[in-house]
Design an enzyme around this catalytic site. Structure first.
Site, short mmCIF file in Angstrom:
data_model
loop_
_atom_site.label_atom_id
_atom_site.label_comp_id
_atom_site.label_asym_id
_atom_site.label_seq_id
_atom_site.Cartn_x
_atom_site.Cartn_y
_atom_site.Cartn_z
N GLY A 115 14.37 25.67 21.43
CA GLY A 115 14.84 24.75 22.46
C GLY A 115 14.64 25.36 23.83
N CYS A 116 14.58 24.53 24.86
CA CYS A 116 14.30 25.02 26.21
C CYS A 116 15.42 25.92 26.74
CB CYS A 116 14.02 23.86 27.15
SG CYS A 116 15.30 22.59 27.20
N TYR A 117 16.68 25.44 26.68
CA TYR A 117 17.79 26.27 27.12
C TYR A 117 17.88 27.53 26.27
CZ TYR A 117 19.91 22.85 30.30
OH TYR A 117 20.17 22.00 31.35
N ALA A 118 17.66 27.37 24.96
CA ALA A 118 17.75 28.52 24.06
C ALA A 118 16.72 29.58 24.43
CB ALA A 118 17.55 28.06 22.62
N THR A 119 15.52 29.17 24.81
CA THR A 119 14.49 30.14 25.20
C THR A 119 14.99 31.02 26.34
OG1 THR A 119 12.70 28.68 24.49
CG2 THR A 119 12.14 30.38 26.10
#
Length: 325
Positions: A115-119
């Site tokens: 996921g983008c935030y997770a990255t």
């Protein structure tokens, strides 16, 4: 050899950007399904099993259904949904996670795109936990703001239509139930004992994002300084092409420019890496107060989605990791 690649869900925001990155590559043949048959399970199964690699840009349930259609054991699946990010048998598609992750991705036929935030959150936390600067059971806070494109077609339409049909919001917090879909992967791959307190938000810009992890340095067991954090990031991401870590010398320049010089503001502009597969890490802090904020800037549709998918595809196919990026 030309690899056959099928993007299942190519009409969505992520799928379109993946297709744009792959079009024109001589080593890739993009497969397409007849629009009238895209919901026909037999037609989807046929094209999925004829491909060398399939990139799923679908809602979670549809992604699980697509995986169930695979009968060809050689087909490599890259899933951009949330469905398989912490599932057994799936390689997590963040190549820079640690030194062995590229090999795990390359050898797997099942790859979960982060996921983008997770990255951003994992990029900031994993090196600090791994270096022992932040204990795994330490209470962690993660803040972030993303462009509205991360919310899909409905949110894009809402922000791009004028009021009253659309919205005039400049800033909107969300995920207020403290159960955001990226939390399981952040906890798992950052090496945390429990999920962080995560406060995401969306701003009035289409693409880009910034993630922040604030830390009370003087309360951490080893009482690290800002430079210790910078050294941990520099060591962890040494030699990485897509992750830029500002050095201690860069940090000194930033401290002198804190009054608002254009260069400093450009570095923390959430839109500054749009259109790229890059991620920038920088640390700001006050040694006297024992406080610091680690920041990650990236394109939520680049390194946070389509760019990462292409990077994972390249690894899975055994070609230049930077091809198309």
């Amino acid at each position: 050899m030309v690899a056959k690649v099928f993007i299942d869900g190519e009409a969505g925001t992520t799928g379109l950007q993946i297709r744009q990155r792959l079009e024109g590559r001589r080593d890739i043949e993009l497969l397409s399904i007849d629009p009238d048959r895209r919901k026909d399970p037999a037609a989807r199964a046929e094209i999925i099993n004829s491909a060398d690699a399939v990139i799923l840009c679908l809602p979670d349930d549809a992604a699980r259904e697509a995986v169930s259609l695979v009968t060809n054991p050689a087909v490599k699946i890259i899933d951009a949904s949330t469905a398989h990010r912490v599932a057994d048998g799936w390689a997590y598609g963040f190549a820079e996670l640690d030194k062995g992750q590229r090999d795990a991705i390359a050898k797997s036929t099942r790859i979960a795109n982060p996921g983008c935030y997770a990255t951003g959150a994992i990029a900031l936390l994993r090196p600090l936990v791994g270096a022992g600067l932040v204990p795994a059971d330490w209470p962690i806070f993660v803040n972030g703001i993303s462009g509205y494109s991360g919310g899909g077609k409905s949110l894009i339409a809402e922000f791009e239509r004028p009021a009253p049909e659309g919205t005039s919001d400049a800033f909107r917090p969300y995920g207020l139930t403290m159960a955001h879909k990226h939390l399981p992967e952040i906890r798992e791959y950052a090496g945390l004992a429990e999920a962080p307190l995560f406060t995401p938000s969306v701003g009035r810009f289409a693409q880009g994002m910034i993630i922040e992890v604030p830390l009370h340095l003087h309360r951490l067991p080893g009482k690290p300084g800002v430079v210790d954090l910078e050294h941990a990031y520099a060591a962890h991401y040494d030699g990485e092409a897509f992750i830029e870590v500002l050095s201690p010398r860069d940090a000194a320049v930033l401290k002198e420019a804190r009054a608002g010089a254009a260069g400093y503001q450009e570095l923390i502009d959430p839109e500054s890496l749009n259109g790229t597969n890059r991620l920038r890490i920088l640390v700001v802090g006050n040694e006297r107060n024992g406080q610091a904020v680690a920041m990650a800037v990236l394109d939520n549709l680049g390194k946070g989605a389509s760019g990462a998918a292409v990077q994972n595809l390249n690894l899975a196919l055994g070609v230049d990791e930077a091809a198309g990026l």
